[in-house]
Design a protein around this motif. Structure first.
Motif, mmCIF file in Angstrom:
data_model
loop_
_atom_site.group_PDB
_atom_site.id
_atom_site.type_symbol
_atom_site.label_atom_id
_atom_site.label_comp_id
_atom_site.label_asym_id
_atom_site.label_seq_id
_atom_site.Cartn_x
_atom_site.Cartn_y
_atom_site.Cartn_z
ATOM 1 N N ALA A 5 -38.478 -26.252 89.994
ATOM 2 C CA ALA A 5 -37.820 -25.760 91.356
ATOM 3 C C ALA A 5 -37.770 -26.819 92.396
ATOM 4 N N ARG A 6 -38.894 -27.615 92.424
ATOM 5 C CA ARG A 6 -39.059 -28.585 93.492
ATOM 6 C C ARG A 6 -37.880 -29.942 93.209
ATOM 7 N N ASP A 7 -37.755 -30.231 91.837
ATOM 8 C CA ASP A 7 -36.719 -31.147 91.497
ATOM 9 C C ASP A 7 -35.495 -30.704 91.637
ATOM 10 N N ALA A 56 -37.575 -29.263 102.645
ATOM 11 C CA ALA A 56 -38.321 -30.175 101.987
ATOM 12 C C ALA A 56 -38.908 -29.460 100.596
ATOM 13 N N ALA A 57 -38.640 -30.144 99.732
ATOM 14 C CA ALA A 57 -39.133 -29.298 98.267
ATOM 15 C C ALA A 57 -40.482 -28.884 98.509
ATOM 16 N N SER A 72 -34.938 -30.893 95.684
ATOM 17 C CA SER A 72 -35.070 -32.450 95.920
ATOM 18 C C SER A 72 -33.749 -33.232 95.533
ATOM 19 N N ARG A 73 -33.249 -33.004 94.235
ATOM 20 C CA ARG A 73 -32.023 -33.440 93.985
ATOM 21 C C ARG A 73 -30.783 -33.217 94.853
ATOM 22 N N ASN A 74 -30.551 -31.728 95.182
ATOM 23 C CA ASN A 74 -29.724 -31.230 95.937
ATOM 24 C C ASN A 74 -29.810 -31.585 97.686
#
Length: 395
Positions: free
Chosen positions: A167-169, A131-132, A172-174
């Motif tokens: 980094a979180r984005d 989880a991001a 999350s996308r992947n």
């Protein structure tokens, strides 16, 4: 009169029709061998030059079977063939080199990190991300690198993040696309190195000198062989580490170990590649045995070749497409280049030029690092941009 039997010529199949297969084909010719390639299109770099081409996808078992038919060895110019398909080929008697249980460590960064940790190899602190939000706890306020576990190359699938929101984005996308993600600490490094070795099925190993690699926008732009100013003990440690990894992982063929030399002089493993590698292109003109010939020797279980350099220094500069394709055709650019820098050894890949794409490389050998770096960089820039970095005008 009875016909005289024709001796069988060794046949190696290489999956992928890119520049690595193209240059492996050149080495195969000198050894009297045949190289078959599995290419996506007839315009792929290797498909342009080898007469034995199978058109198909590396994810299509039938295409892989057609490519493998009658081959003495089955190898790769990229690591993206699914290992379950390779296992099926092995069950059918195909000599896959490197075998899938080794290749998976170059395909999956999480598998690679876990294995390297198990055998005590030096690696960055890392964690799998489910989880991001987990990135924040891992980072602890420090810069991190976020990576997709599979599919990345030339900077793709890697984010060097100073901003945790970015980094979180990325994570999350992947993760939403079903792609496993890991996060690593940013290593305080002095420079990037590469240790290139080869290993045969018999277990013979050979190592070239450790090189310095220079990256720009995630793409290797220059290699200096050997790495200038590298302490002899560190160089020996890097070579021994690469040879140990080749043996521990069961590699057959060429193994490139991309390394960080840290600010305090330690070594950290960054990535692995189990095939000829950009960091070894200098060997075509700067070593007694090129990485491409050595890879063929290894997968066919021939005795490995001498890896000694033939000059004190070799500099390789990649020819990378600029923002605009020059009006001057490549043939004319070559005329100008050879007129000004006649000792430049040019290797073009048969690729259409476009921004950021590797279309070739240049090797120059000599004894002064600074001079060679300037000349090789100037030559590569001329071929990609049709302009001299020092402002010289030949007209």
């Amino acid at each position: 009169m009875n016909a005289v039997p024709t001796p069988k010529t060794p046949l190696v199949t290489m999956i992928g029709g890119g520049q690595l297969a193209r240059m492996t084909h050149q080495a195969a010719i000198a050894l009297g061998q045949t190289l078959r390639v599995l290419a996506v299109t007839p315009d792929d770099p290797a498909a342009q030059v080898t007469p034995d081409v199978v058109i198909g996808s590396h994810t299509d078992l039938d295409a892989l079977r057609r490519a493998a038919e009658g081959a003495d060895a089955f190898t790769f110019d990229h690591e993206h063939v699914p290992t379950d398909l390779l296992e099926k080929l092995i069950a059918e008697g195909v000599n896959v080199a490197p075998p899938p249980q080794a290749l998976v460590h170059a395909q999956d960064k999480l598998v690679m990190r876990r294995k390297l940790a198990d055998i005590g190899a030096p690696i960055p602190r890392y964690a799998e991300v489910s989880a991001a939000a987990e990135i924040d706890a891992f980072a602890g306020g420090r810069p991190v690198v976020v990576k997709t576990a599979r599919g990345g190359y030339d900077g793709r699938g890697v984010l060097i993040a100073n901003d945790l929101g970015e980094a979180r984005d990325f994570a999350s996308r992947n993760l939403a696309a079903g792609i496993p993600v890991l996060v690593e600490e940013q290593v305080a490094m002095r420079r990037e190195l590469a240790a290139l070795v080869a290993r045969s099925p018999f277990g013979q190993g050979a190592a070239w000198p450790v090189v310095e690699t220079v990256q720009r926008d995630g793409i290797c732009v220059e290699v200096v062989a050997p790495a200038p100013g590298l302490d002899d003990e560190i160089a020996s440690a890097a070579e021994q580490l690469a040879l140990r990894l080749a043996a521990e992982l069961g590699v057959v063929g060429v193994l490139a170990v991309e390394l960080f030399e840290t600010a305090d002089g330690a070594l950290v493993v960054n990535e692995l590649a189990m095939r000829p590698h950009n960091s070894g292109h200098w060997t075509m003109d700067g070593a007694r045995t090129s990485q491409f010939e050595q890879h063929l020797r290894a997968v066919l279980d021939y005795p490995l070749g001498d890896t000694s350099p033939i000059a004190p220094v070799t500099v390789m500069a990649n020819v990378i497409g600029g923002p605009d394709k020059p009006a001057m055709e490549m043939d004319e650019r070559l005329h100008h280049l050879f007129g000004r820098i006649p000792d430049a050894k040019v290797h073009l890949y048969g690729k259409e030029q476009r921004p950021g794409r590797k279309i070739g490389h240049i090797n120059i050998v000599g004894d002064d690092v600074a001079t060679l770096r300037e000349r090789a960089g100037r030559a590569a820039h001329w071929l990609s941009h049709a302009e001299w970095t020092d402002g010289w005008d030949g007209h």
